[in-house]
Design an enzyme around this catalytic site. Structure first.
Site, PDB file in Angstrom:
ATOM      1  N   GLU A   1      22.282   7.056 -15.123  1.00 23.36           N
ATOM      2  CA  GLU A   1      21.890   6.618 -13.950  1.00 23.36           C
ATOM      3  C   GLU A   1      23.105   6.350 -13.016  1.00 23.36           C
ATOM      4  O   GLU A   1      24.147   6.496 -13.371  1.00 23.36           O
ATOM      5  CB  GLU A   1      21.338   5.316 -14.511  1.00 23.36           C
TER       6      GLU A   1
ATOM      7  N   ASN B   1      16.039   9.040  -8.258  1.00 20.46           N
ATOM      8  CA  ASN B   1      17.437   8.320  -7.963  1.00 20.46           C
ATOM      9  C   ASN B   1      18.502   9.146  -8.169  1.00 20.46           C
ATOM     10  O   ASN B   1      19.746   8.802  -8.197  1.00 20.46           O
ATOM     11  CB  ASN B   1      17.521   7.014  -8.434  1.00 20.46           C
TER      12      ASN B   1
ATOM     13  N   HIS C   1      19.601  10.860 -11.004  1.00 23.82           N
ATOM     14  CA  HIS C   1      20.016  10.875 -12.427  1.00 23.82           C
ATOM     15  C   HIS C   1      20.262  12.328 -12.975  1.00 23.82           C
ATOM     16  O   HIS C   1      18.893  13.014 -12.721  1.00 23.82           O
ATOM     17  CB  HIS C   1      19.382   9.963 -13.458  1.00 23.82           C
TER      18      HIS C   1
ATOM     19  N   ASP D   1      19.112  14.072 -24.055  1.00 22.18           N
ATOM     20  CA  ASP D   1      18.967  12.649 -24.172  1.00 22.18           C
ATOM     21  C   ASP D   1      17.855  12.567 -25.242  1.00 22.18           C
ATOM     22  O   ASP D   1      17.062  13.301 -25.700  1.00 22.18           O
ATOM     23  CB  ASP D   1      18.575  12.067 -22.983  1.00 22.18           C
TER      24      ASP D   1
HETATM   25  C1  F6R Z   1      15.086  14.401 -19.365  1.00 21.50           C
HETATM   26  C2  F6R Z   1      15.967  14.003 -18.459  1.00 21.50           C
HETATM   27  C3  F6R Z   1      15.933  13.444 -17.122  1.00 21.50           C
HETATM   28  C4  F6R Z   1      14.803  14.300 -16.358  1.00 21.50           C
HETATM   29  C5  F6R Z   1      14.478  13.288 -14.871  1.00 21.50           C
HETATM   30  C6  F6R Z   1      13.387  14.165 -14.115  1.00 21.50           C
HETATM   31  O1  F6R Z   1      15.694  15.125 -20.433  1.00 21.50           O
HETATM   32  O2  F6R Z   1      16.969  14.216 -18.979  1.00 21.50           O
HETATM   33  O3  F6R Z   1      16.994  13.671 -16.242  1.00 21.50           O
HETATM   34  O4  F6R Z   1      15.045  15.423 -16.185  1.00 21.50           O
HETATM   35  O5  F6R Z   1      14.086  12.112 -15.379  1.00 21.50           O
HETATM   36  O6  F6R Z   1      12.179  14.166 -14.943  1.00 21.50           O
HETATM   37  P1  F6R Z   1      10.755  14.862 -14.328  1.00 21.50           P
HETATM   38  O7  F6R Z   1      11.065  16.131 -14.458  1.00 21.50           O
HETATM   39  O8  F6R Z   1       9.748  14.344 -15.172  1.00 21.50           O
HETATM   40  O9  F6R Z   1      10.749  14.449 -13.075  1.00 21.50           O
END
Ligand code: F6R
Length: 258
Positions: free
Chosen positions: A140, A133, A135, A65
């Site tokens: 989301e 959450n 995702h 992303d």
């Molecule tokens: C980042 C991504 C997000 C993260 C998620 C967890 O490329 O795709 O889905 O993997 O927000 O983030 P952390 O590891 O910072 O808790």
């Protein structure tokens, strides 16, 4: 789905690197994630590159992303982040590292271009983190389980969570992103999700043991024929079948890869 429970975040990173290493040695197309959780895995892969001649020269890397509206060289763009956390420390040429183009006046076309690129790339292994959450990527809650790469608005909780990367200022976090869809992610040959810390315990329980639901986008891993979830004790705290996962892990046949 394989659930591997490891004592702490360091052991999670080591296990993830053990799983990723053969894909690197095979020169595969690798899907990588940003966020805090995979950083320890990247450090372990960099160590193996330096000390155990793990070479990335033949690999290509595809990011999950990207924020919309940040220049690619902005230090918090995901293109810059993966360079800083991984690719500038190993021997992969920049031209083999790909992200959705978030710095564009035509994000709809950029999303379609990236989806087409991924269709051709055939990602062998996709590393994933999970949001509190549920995702994955920036899909989301309520994301279609079959979605392609597209524009998404971040959930306010995700904006608040990611403000830590923008001097704590939610107003500086882009609210729109380009993200691989859940259908896109599902085309990768092997999904490897890492989660550590108590803040992820509810999301891990929901994705592994809850219903398949767009309310928990990570539950789409339940549909994938080869998904591995690696968690530390804190992130595993909400799992009901804890003992079964440990038992199944211990029964693994010698030489059988994850
Ligand atoms: C980042 C991504 C997000 C993260 C998620 C967890 O490329 O795709 O889905 O993997 O927000 O983030 P952390 O590891 O910072 O808790």
């Amino acid at each position: 789905m394989e659930i591997l429970i490891r004592p702490d975040a360091a052991a999670v990173a080591c296990q993830a690197a053990d799983i990723i290493e053969p894909y690197v040695r095979a020169g595969a197309a690798l899907g990588m994630a940003t966020g805090s959780t995979p950083v320890a895995t990247y450090r372990e892969l960099i160590r193996r590159h330096r000390e155990e001649s793990l070479n990335f020269r033949r690999c290509s890397i595809y990011m999950l992303d990207e924020y919309l509206g940040l220049p690619a060289d902005h230090e918090q763009s995901y293109a810059a982040t993966i360079r800083r956390e991984l690719t500038e420390h190993v021997d992969i040429p920049d031209r083999q590292v790909f992200s959705p183009n978030g710095n564009t006046t035509d994000p709809v076309a950029a999303a379609a271009d990236y989806e087409n690129q991924l269709l051709r790339a055939r990602v062998s292994m996709q590393l994933l983190g999970v949001g509190a959450n549920g995702h994955i990527g920036f899909n989301e809650p309520t994301s279609s389980l079959n979605s392609p790469t597209r524009i998404k608005a971040l959930h306010p909780q995700t904006v608040a969570d990611n403000a830590r990367f923008f001097d704590g200022r939610e107003d500086l976090v882009p609210k729109l992103v380009l993200t691989q869809g859940l259908g896109t992610i599902q085309r990768a040959g092997h999904l490897v999700l890492v989660a550590t810390g108590a803040a992820k315990a509810d999301a891990v329980a929901a994705l592994a043991e809850g219903p398949l639901s767009a309310m928990c986008p990570a539950s789409v891993l339940q549909l994938h024929p080869h998904a591995t979830v690696i968690v530390d004790e804190a992130a595993a705290a909400g799992l009901k079948l804890h003992e079964y996962y440990r038992f199944a892990d211990a029964q693994k046949l010698p030489g059988q890869g994850y």
